[in-house]
Design a protein around this motif. Structure first.
Motif, PDB file in Angstrom:
ATOM      1  N   ALA A 106      39.724 -29.689  -6.475  1.00  0.00           N
ATOM      2  CA  ALA A 106      40.530 -30.882  -6.205  1.00  0.00           C
ATOM      3  C   ALA A 106      39.657 -32.122  -6.191  1.00  0.00           C
ATOM      4  CB  ALA A 106      41.249 -30.736  -4.857  1.00  0.00           C
ATOM      5  N   HIS A 107      38.519 -32.062  -5.517  1.00  0.00           N
ATOM      6  CA  HIS A 107      37.612 -33.209  -5.471  1.00  0.00           C
ATOM      7  C   HIS A 107      36.904 -33.405  -6.811  1.00  0.00           C
ATOM      8  CE1 HIS A 107      38.392 -33.705  -1.268  1.00  0.00           C
ATOM      9  NE2 HIS A 107      37.976 -32.489  -0.989  1.00  0.00           N
ATOM     10  N   GLN A 108      36.720 -32.320  -7.554  1.00  0.00           N
ATOM     11  CA  GLN A 108      36.154 -32.473  -8.896  1.00  0.00           C
ATOM     12  C   GLN A 108      37.096 -33.291  -9.778  1.00  0.00           C
ATOM     13  OE1 GLN A 108      35.063 -28.573 -10.456  1.00  0.00           O
ATOM     14  NE2 GLN A 108      34.325 -27.956  -8.446  1.00  0.00           N
ATOM     15  N   ILE A 109      38.386 -33.087  -9.593  1.00  0.00           N
ATOM     16  CA  ILE A 109      39.371 -33.796 -10.412  1.00  0.00           C
ATOM     17  C   ILE A 109      39.494 -35.257 -10.011  1.00  0.00           C
ATOM     18  CG2 ILE A 109      41.845 -33.951 -10.918  1.00  0.00           C
ATOM     19  CD1 ILE A 109      41.897 -30.848 -10.672  1.00  0.00           C
ATOM     20  N   ASP A 111      37.646 -37.092  -7.389  1.00  0.00           N
ATOM     21  CA  ASP A 111      36.501 -37.833  -6.831  1.00  0.00           C
ATOM     22  C   ASP A 111      35.264 -37.820  -7.722  1.00  0.00           C
ATOM     23  OD1 ASP A 111      37.970 -38.433  -4.575  1.00  0.00           O
ATOM     24  OD2 ASP A 111      37.218 -36.733  -3.416  1.00  0.00           O
ATOM     25  N   LEU A 112      35.046 -36.734  -8.443  1.00  0.00           N
ATOM     26  CA  LEU A 112      33.817 -36.599  -9.221  1.00  0.00           C
ATOM     27  C   LEU A 112      33.614 -37.715 -10.241  1.00  0.00           C
ATOM     28  CD1 LEU A 112      31.256 -35.139  -9.983  1.00  0.00           C
ATOM     29  CD2 LEU A 112      32.631 -33.529 -11.345  1.00  0.00           C
ATOM     30  N   PRO A 113      34.641 -38.165 -10.962  1.00  0.00           N
ATOM     31  CA  PRO A 113      34.384 -39.237 -11.939  1.00  0.00           C
ATOM     32  C   PRO A 113      33.733 -40.467 -11.319  1.00  0.00           C
ATOM     33  CG  PRO A 113      36.529 -38.253 -12.348  1.00  0.00           C
ATOM     34  CD  PRO A 113      36.040 -37.668 -11.052  1.00  0.00           C
ATOM     35  N   ARG A 114      34.189 -40.877 -10.136  1.00  0.00           N
ATOM     36  CA  ARG A 114      33.597 -42.056  -9.493  1.00  0.00           C
ATOM     37  C   ARG A 114      32.170 -41.786  -9.035  1.00  0.00           C
ATOM     38  NH1 ARG A 114      37.812 -43.742  -5.054  1.00  0.00           N
ATOM     39  NH2 ARG A 114      38.423 -41.573  -5.286  1.00  0.00           N
ATOM     40  N   VAL A 115      31.941 -40.578  -8.504  1.00  0.00           N
ATOM     41  CA  VAL A 115      30.577 -40.232  -8.074  1.00  0.00           C
ATOM     42  C   VAL A 115      29.642 -40.190  -9.271  1.00  0.00           C
ATOM     43  CG1 VAL A 115      29.138 -38.422  -7.063  1.00  0.00           C
ATOM     44  CG2 VAL A 115      31.345 -38.971  -6.034  1.00  0.00           C
ATOM     45  N   ALA A 116      30.095 -39.597 -10.380  1.00  0.00           N
ATOM     46  CA  ALA A 116      29.244 -39.475 -11.568  1.00  0.00           C
ATOM     47  C   ALA A 116      28.888 -40.854 -12.129  1.00  0.00           C
ATOM     48  CB  ALA A 116      29.950 -38.632 -12.628  1.00  0.00           C
ATOM     49  N   ARG A 117      29.848 -41.779 -12.146  1.00  0.00           N
ATOM     50  CA  ARG A 117      29.554 -43.132 -12.635  1.00  0.00           C
ATOM     51  C   ARG A 117      28.533 -43.830 -11.749  1.00  0.00           C
ATOM     52  NH1 ARG A 117      35.190 -43.216 -13.724  1.00  0.00           N
ATOM     53  NH2 ARG A 117      35.595 -44.264 -11.742  1.00  0.00           N
ATOM     54  N   ALA A 118      28.718 -43.722 -10.449  1.00  0.00           N
ATOM     55  CA  ALA A 118      27.782 -44.355  -9.515  1.00  0.00           C
ATOM     56  C   ALA A 118      26.399 -43.722  -9.610  1.00  0.00           C
ATOM     57  CB  ALA A 118      28.320 -44.248  -8.084  1.00  0.00           C
ATOM     58  N   LEU A 128      22.588 -34.627 -11.299  1.00  0.00           N
ATOM     59  CA  LEU A 128      23.671 -34.348 -10.356  1.00  0.00           C
ATOM     60  C   LEU A 128      24.207 -32.956 -10.635  1.00  0.00           C
ATOM     61  CD1 LEU A 128      25.716 -35.156  -8.171  1.00  0.00           C
ATOM     62  CD2 LEU A 128      27.095 -36.211  -9.985  1.00  0.00           C
ATOM     63  N   ARG A 129      24.159 -32.100  -9.640  1.00  0.00           N
ATOM     64  CA  ARG A 129      24.632 -30.713  -9.790  1.00  0.00           C
ATOM     65  C   ARG A 129      25.845 -30.506  -8.890  1.00  0.00           C
ATOM     66  NH1 ARG A 129      22.274 -25.718  -7.113  1.00  0.00           N
ATOM     67  NH2 ARG A 129      23.319 -23.980  -8.129  1.00  0.00           N
ATOM     68  N   ILE A 130      26.970 -30.189  -9.496  1.00  0.00           N
ATOM     69  CA  ILE A 130      28.194 -29.954  -8.738  1.00  0.00           C
ATOM     70  C   ILE A 130      28.335 -28.458  -8.485  1.00  0.00           C
ATOM     71  CG2 ILE A 130      30.693 -30.229  -8.694  1.00  0.00           C
ATOM     72  CD1 ILE A 130      29.019 -32.832  -8.527  1.00  0.00           C
ATOM     73  N   VAL A 131      28.560 -28.118  -7.233  1.00  0.00           N
ATOM     74  CA  VAL A 131      28.621 -26.720  -6.803  1.00  0.00           C
ATOM     75  C   VAL A 131      30.049 -26.405  -6.356  1.00  0.00           C
ATOM     76  CG1 VAL A 131      27.789 -25.091  -5.056  1.00  0.00           C
ATOM     77  CG2 VAL A 131      26.206 -26.699  -6.116  1.00  0.00           C
ATOM     78  N   SER A 132      30.591 -25.293  -6.831  1.00  0.00           N
ATOM     79  CA  SER A 132      31.940 -24.884  -6.428  1.00  0.00           C
ATOM     80  C   SER A 132      31.939 -24.409  -4.979  1.00  0.00           C
ATOM     81  CB  SER A 132      32.443 -23.760  -7.336  1.00  0.00           C
ATOM     82  OG  SER A 132      31.724 -22.565  -7.064  1.00  0.00           O
ATOM     83  N   ILE A 133      33.099 -24.343  -4.386  1.00  0.00           N
ATOM     84  CA  ILE A 133      33.202 -23.863  -3.006  1.00  0.00           C
ATOM     85  C   ILE A 133      32.800 -22.399  -2.913  1.00  0.00           C
ATOM     86  CG2 ILE A 133      34.781 -23.506  -1.078  1.00  0.00           C
ATOM     87  CD1 ILE A 133      33.985 -26.425  -1.658  1.00  0.00           C
ATOM     88  N   ASP A 134      33.139 -21.611  -3.928  1.00  0.00           N
ATOM     89  CA  ASP A 134      32.710 -20.208  -3.944  1.00  0.00           C
ATOM     90  C   ASP A 134      31.188 -20.107  -3.865  1.00  0.00           C
ATOM     91  OD1 ASP A 134      35.015 -18.764  -3.883  1.00  0.00           O
ATOM     92  OD2 ASP A 134      35.126 -18.388  -6.029  1.00  0.00           O
ATOM     93  N   HIS A 135      30.515 -20.858  -4.719  1.00  0.00           N
ATOM     94  CA  HIS A 135      29.046 -20.813  -4.724  1.00  0.00           C
ATOM     95  C   HIS A 135      28.490 -21.362  -3.416  1.00  0.00           C
ATOM     96  CE1 HIS A 135      25.090 -20.630  -6.648  1.00  0.00           C
ATOM     97  NE2 HIS A 135      24.834 -21.768  -6.022  1.00  0.00           N
TER      98      HIS A 135
END
Length: 317
Positions: A106-109, A111-118, A128-135
């Motif tokens: 949900a946050h990848q969909i 929130d992530l675009p704004r974080v990646a741009r910043a 920047l490494r995005i980690v799933s909740i499972d991992h």
């Protein structure tokens, strides 16, 4: 010789003596007594089998062995100083560090675009490494040492953790366009007739948000007839868009998916579920300058002012 048997602090004393050419001056620089410097030199002489420095007038003159050691000691001390002080000299523009952020899909969909741009603007050479909740769960969460921070629903303060409020979120119930319940108020009778897609994000189990949703349902005295259990918000939305099942999503995610999935929100029989989203991190990275710069970047990208009615809520940072 076996370096494990060598007191490395003795090499620091020798380095300082070679720089100052005086035991007294070296003692002042090291904040010890001249006799402590002399004792350290005596131990090092015995271990290296060389006088290292000899007295000449009021100063000390290095032996050939000491002159051979001098540039290596100087380089080693400078490297140690750089390593120890490196976190205070963190430069976002030049760092090549990798930063790991745990996000649900949900946050990848939303929130992530704004974080990646910043991130690209502030730390152009970093990763920047995005980690799933499972991992995230599998590696021990924030205490596991692999993840720098996580975006998650707010909870009571946890030992060894810090948090900063990002924004307020609300839940929305969605069904496919053309669903029999679409376009009319959802009475308790209509709710009771619905079957739902449940979401288990964390290693096949419900996470913080799932527990909060169940508590909200219990408070509203609403039943929850589960037809499908999905491992992500996106999977739940796709199932609902192609069946008569309903799914609950955060409002931001529903808005992001609206252009691509034929879903429509239902008017709930009570007030919608509301919850706060925090950025959470561990004590082990709290004082690190690089981790702090990364957190400030995420906060600046995502944070919105807290509504006036919510300002009494805990503040943790």
């Amino acid at each position: 010789m076996n370096i494990a048997a060598l007191d490395l602090n003795l090499l620091l004393v020798l380095h300082t003596v070679l720089v100052e050419r005086s035991a007294a001056a070296a003692a002042r620089r090291l904040h010890v007594t001249p006799s402590a410097v002399s004792n350290s030199l005596a131990k090092l002489r015995a271990q290296l089998g060389d006088p290292l420095v000899v007295r000449s007038g009021r100063g000390l003159v290095p032996t050939p062995r000491a002159l051979e050691l001098a540039p290596h000691l100087r380089a080693a001390v400078r490297e140690l100083e750089r390593v120890v002080a490196g976190s205070e000299r963190f430069d976002p523009a030049t760092t090549t560090r990798s930063f790991a952020l745990a996000l649900s899909d949900a946050h990848q969909i939303c929130d992530l675009p704004r974080v990646a741009r910043a991130f690209a603007a502030a730390m152009p050479r970093a990763q920047l490494r995005i980690v799933s909740i499972d991992h995230f769960e599998a590696v021990g969460g924030l205490a596991g040492g692999e993840v720098d921070a996580a975006v998650a629903p707010a909870t009571a303060p946890q030992a060894g953790q810090h948090a900063h409020h990002l924004y307020e979120e609300a839940g929305v119930l969605l069904v496919r366009q053309g669903h029999p319940a679409a376009g009319k108020p959802v009475t308790r009778e209509v709710w009771a007739s619905l079957r739902h897609v449940d979401i288990h994000l964390a290693l096949g189990r419900g996470g913080i948000g799932h527990r909060a949703a169940r508590a909200w349902l219990a408070g509203e005295r609403l039943a929850f007839d589960v037809a499908v259990v999905a491992p992500s918000f996106l999977a739940a939305a796709v199932v609902a868009a192609n069946s008569d099942y309903a799914c609950g999503l955060p409002r931001r995610v529903a808005e992001a998916l609206a252009p691509v999935l034929p879903l429509t929100p239902l008017a709930l029989p009570g007030p919608p579920m509301a919850f706060s989203i925090d950025l959470v991190w561990h004590e082990r990275t709290h004082l690190d300058a690089g981790a702090r710069a990364f957190r400030e970047l995420v906060i600046a990208a995502l944070a919105s002012p807290r509504p006036a009615s919510k300002r009494g809520r805990r503040a943790r940072a």
